[in-house]
Enzyme design. Structure first.
Site, PDB file in Angstrom:
ATOM      1  N   ASP A 155       1.324  -1.607   0.117  1.00 25.76           N
ATOM      2  CA  ASP A 155      -0.133   0.550  -0.701  1.00 25.76           C
ATOM      3  C   ASP A 155       0.979   1.546  -0.166  1.00 25.76           C
ATOM      4  O   ASP A 155       1.836   1.200   0.057  1.00 25.76           O
ATOM      5  CB  ASP A 155      -0.710  -0.369   1.448  1.00 25.76           C
ATOM      6  CG  ASP A 155      -2.298   0.814   0.696  1.00 25.76           C
ATOM      7  OD1 ASP A 155      -2.491   1.751   0.129  1.00 25.76           O
ATOM      8  OD2 ASP A 155      -3.329   0.502   1.539  1.00 25.76           O
TER       9      ASP A 155
HETATM   10  C1  BGC Z   1      -5.512   3.691  -0.318  1.00 25.54           C
HETATM   11  C2  BGC Z   1      -5.185   2.403  -0.658  1.00 25.54           C
HETATM   12  C3  BGC Z   1      -5.548   3.232  -2.476  1.00 25.54           C
HETATM   13  C4  BGC Z   1      -3.554   3.678  -2.128  1.00 25.54           C
HETATM   14  C5  BGC Z   1      -2.990   4.672  -3.562  1.00 25.54           C
HETATM   15  C6  BGC Z   1      -3.701   4.629  -0.275  1.00 25.54           C
HETATM   16  O1  BGC Z   1      -3.769   5.528   0.904  1.00 25.54           O
HETATM   17  O2  BGC Z   1      -4.743   2.904   0.839  1.00 25.54           O
HETATM   18  O3  BGC Z   1      -6.645   1.457  -0.562  1.00 25.54           O
HETATM   19  O4  BGC Z   1      -5.015   2.192  -3.346  1.00 25.54           O
HETATM   20  O5  BGC Z   1      -3.288   4.493  -1.640  1.00 25.54           O
HETATM   21  O6  BGC Z   1      -4.460   6.103  -3.809  1.00 25.54           O
END
Ligand code: BGC
Length: 763
Positions: free
Chosen positions: A305
């Site tokens: 993530d």
């Molecule tokens: C979120 C994810 C997301 C990623 C990219 C993160 O902060 O937890 O769900 O896909 O950002 O934007």
């Protein structure tokens, strides 16, 4: 404890994915090996790096662009500035992927640099968050799941893929398949609610929709179920907080939707931010190696993530970025999102022997394999003219309406006050009646509030201009200013008051947890004042989560949970209020009576001191597992939702009441539409394993069917559940079905239904 259970399966067995993303065919493997053999270490680690090419947000640039647009009288949409070093990095083969870039011209420009100026010409894979639609925004996923209609969600996900693909996206960071049993957690909005079985069905539908192979763009998309794993268990529902649950719960509750997504062919998975019993998911070998690779034998790509590799440092799991890189790659994390520990430190870690080259090679293979499968080497460019033609196509908008209609859940309808007649003089009160932006909900990155039909616009399809008045009364969150007196005045002149209340879009979603789940701002005060007029109240409640609204539910005659319903929400609300659409949504997460009950979910354990059947006798039940001030039961249970017609359940039949381990449970009931309107009903099947080597939930969903019945029509609804699907992770941590007695229910929700009994015998 029972005798040693008979396991029909070993621990989670290998998945057999149904898409080609994860099938290892010799031709692709040969291309992967050929390319890998030519790569330098820096190029390899480059492939494992996903860059946010916009870099940190530049306020000065933003303000300058805004001023420029204002001066020229143009509407302002901000295109952030790209990183200064980006082109050099692309030329040198140091970037494998982009995050959230959806400008085809920018993507083409960057791919061209790679294809024309870099040594090995390995195209970028562009990933983006397309959570409930790209431009055609559907209801938030929690609302979508309330349709209990996987086929419809598959179509909606396909529409999202059509639009996203035209914008240049190759990789969708969805579906979010986290089981969520805590509505304080803002991200409950993004998933399919509290139940693993329902979560599996929804996960598969979405993956199939996203990964449709015949998109108009001629390109392909890979899905990325997230967040692996247990992120929804955040303590106190506070986003990013620690989680601590047993490995059994991990396997039986949190894992099934991921396994289902892999079976449906998902090409990748995203690791989660949380730690699990002390080990952050991003560097957790149990989940990334043992479960994913050894047990499930799933060969797809694992991406971290957003900066979750770097976050191993504040977790207190890695001392510095170099250690974070080492722990992550050794645990089986293939690609790093945004933080740059891999490109910075993997080369030295390999040189020092702390990380074997084979670990990096394996991760690079997974990236290359996916890029080959997506056809990116053959077709790295996006047709820049497609987006304009495809976005918001009329059939997409039509589908958004259908999903919104099916997502809404009628929670109360006293004395059949709904549907309304078009002759009703309505006072429309509340801050969400004339609102566009908030109906889009959280995670609508490419949002255009102007696309949204408000509730007022929806009503105008049914009512003449002088058939209603509107006063907002107060704002969503702010304590002031409010115009409650004007709202009361307009209520006085009406036959029925329509209250349109709830949360703003930014009160749920990532980083937006709440502790008070009632109506925000002065909305409850507004309701109290309007209720004092004695006029009948109908309430449309928009939210990104289950709210805690016992008082409101008692004050209004009708209550419709409309979520944040997307671009067609206003019309869908009106269609339901005036009865051209009969509501059929059912809750996929329990609505608590009080925040203090949380977590409250239907598949809880019985405990050694269960409350009596009703679970509501507070003071009479000392020394039982109850609260002294609130019943155990939720205000509205999982699976609950009303219709404008009545469905009667009768005649539960079990084909056999004693079953072997290899048999299939066959159980049916007749459902009759006893009302005067056609309608759809979600018929639900639950089971309970009465005694286990480990304790079992009081009910578990094992099947559902959404049926449509004309007035007076009857249907026998038959479920077939292979006995091997009634298993769980037993005392020995092996998956298996334990012989013994079971209960089964077929009913309209998790608390009502016809009950029967059966036995699973080892013989
Ligand atoms: C979120 C994810 C997301 C990623 C990219 C993160 O902060 O937890 O769900 O896909 O950002 O934007």
């Amino acid at each position: 404890m029972k005798a040693t259970p008979t396991a029909t399966q070993t621990n989670h067995t290998a998945v057999s994915p149904s898409s080609d993303y994860n099938k290892l065919d010799p031709a692709t493997e040969a291309r992967v090996e050929e390319l890998l053999s030519q790569m330098t270490l820096a190029e390899k680690t480059g492939q494992l790096f996903q860059l946010n090419p916009y870099g940190p947000f530049d306020w000065e640039h933003f303000e300058a662009k805004k001023a420029e647009a204002e001066k020229a009288g143009r509407p302002f949409r901000y295109d952030p500035k790209l990183r200064d070093d980006m082109e050099d990095l692309l030329r040198a083969g140091r970037i494998g992927s982009f995050l959230n870039v959806t400008q085809p011209a920018v993507i083409n420009h960057c791919q061209r640099i790679i294809m024309e100026e870099s040594r090995l010409r390995i195209p970028l894979i562009v990933g983006s968050d397309v959570i409930h639609g790209y431009r055609t925004i559907f209801p938030i996923p929690l609302g979508e799941s309330a349709t209990w209609n996987p086929e419809l969600l598959q179509q909606a996900s396909r529409v999202a893929a059509e639009e996203a693909s035209a914008a240049g996206v190759d990789w969708i960071f969805a579906p979010m398949v986290d089981i969520a049993r805590d509505p304080r957690w803002g991200r409950i909005a993004e998933g399919a609610g509290e139940d693993p079985f329902l979560g599996m069905a929804m996960a598969q539908a979405r993956v199939r929709g996203f990964q449709a192979t015949d998109l108009t763009s001629g390109r392909r998309i890979a899905a990325c179920p997230k967040h692996y794993i247990g992120y929804g268990a955040a303590e106190a529902g506070r986003d990013y907080n620690s989680t601590d649950f047993s490995e059994r719960t991990l396997r039986d509750v949190y894992l099934p939707p991921f396994t289902a997504a892999f079976e449906a062919g998902a090409g990748s998975v995203m690791s989660s931010f949380n730690e699990i019993s002390g080990v952050p998911a991003t560097a957790n070998p149990l989940i990334l190696k043992t479960i994913l690779r050894d047990e499930l034998q799933w060969p797809g790509l694992v991406v971290s993530d957003f900066e979750s590799v770097r976050e191993l440092i504040p977790h207190g799991f890695a001392a510095d970025l170099k250690e974070a890189a080492r722990l992550s790659i050794l645990a089986g994390l293939d690609m790093e999102m945004v933080s740059d520990s891999y490109p910075k430190h993997l080369p030295e870690l390999i040189e020092s022997g702390e990380v074997p080259l084979a670990a990096v090679d394996e991760a690079v293979r997974r990236v290359l394999r996916l890029k080959f499968r997506l056809g990116l080497f053959e077709n790295p460019y996006v047709d820049e003219s497609l987006a304009e033609k495809i976005m918001l196509r009329p059939d997409f908008r039509e589908l958004a309406l259908e999903v919104a209609q099916e997502s809404m859940v009628l929670l109360k309808n006293e004395a059949d006050i709904l549907p309304l007649s078009p002759e009703t003089r309505l006072a429309v009160i509340g801050p969400l009646a004339d609102n566009q932006a908030d109906l889009l909900g959280c995670w609508a990155l490419n949002n255009h509030p102007e696309d949204v039909e408000t509730v007022l616009a929806g009503l105008s399809a049914y009512l003449p201009d002088d058939g209603w008045t509107h006063v907002a009364g107060c704002s969503i969150r702010d304590e002031s200013p409010a115009d409650i007196a004007a709202a009361v005045q307009t209520a006085e002149t009406a036959d029925v008051v329509l209250l349109v209340l709830g949360e703003s879009a930014n009160m749920s979603g990532e980083g937006h947890s709440r502790t008070h789940l009632g109506l925000p701002g002065r909305q409850q005060e507004l309701v109290d004042a309007v209720a004092a007029t004695g006029k009948p109240l109908v309430c449309v409640l928009m939210s990104g989560r289950p709210l805690v609204i016992p008082k409101l539910a008692g004050q209004v005659q009708a209550l419709l949970a409309a979520w944040h319903g997307g671009i067609r929400a206003g019309r869908a609300v009106a269609d339901i209020l005036f009865g051209t659409v009969n509501p059929s949504g059912k809750l996929t997460a329990s609505w608590p009576r009080s925040e203090g009950q949380i977590p409250v979910y239907y598949a809880h354990k019985n405990t050694g001191r269960p409350a009596s059947e009703s679970g509501t006798k507070q003071f009479a039940e000392a020394f039982k597992s109850v609260f002294i001030d609130v019943p155990n039961s939720p205000l509205f249970p999982f699976g609950f939702g009303l219709s404008y017609t009545n469905f009667e359940y009768a005649n539960l039949q079990l084909e056999k009441s004693v079953l072997g381990l290899e048999d299939t449970l066959v159980v049916s009931a007749t459902v009759t539409n006893r009302g005067s309107k056609a309608g759809a009903e979600v018929v639900q099947l639950y089971v309970r394993d009465l005694v286990g080597s480990v304790t079992r939930p009081v009910k578990e969903l094992k099947g559902f069917q959404k049926i449509r019945l004309e007035a007076g029509e009857q249907q026998t609804v038959r479920f077939e559940v292979p006995v091997c699907e009634l298993g769980f992770t037993g005392w020995d941590m092996r998956y298996g079905v334990e012989p013994g007695d079971f209960k089964v229910w077929i009913g309209p929700n998790a608390v009502e239904g016809l009950a029967g009994d059966f036995t699973v015998s080892a013989a």
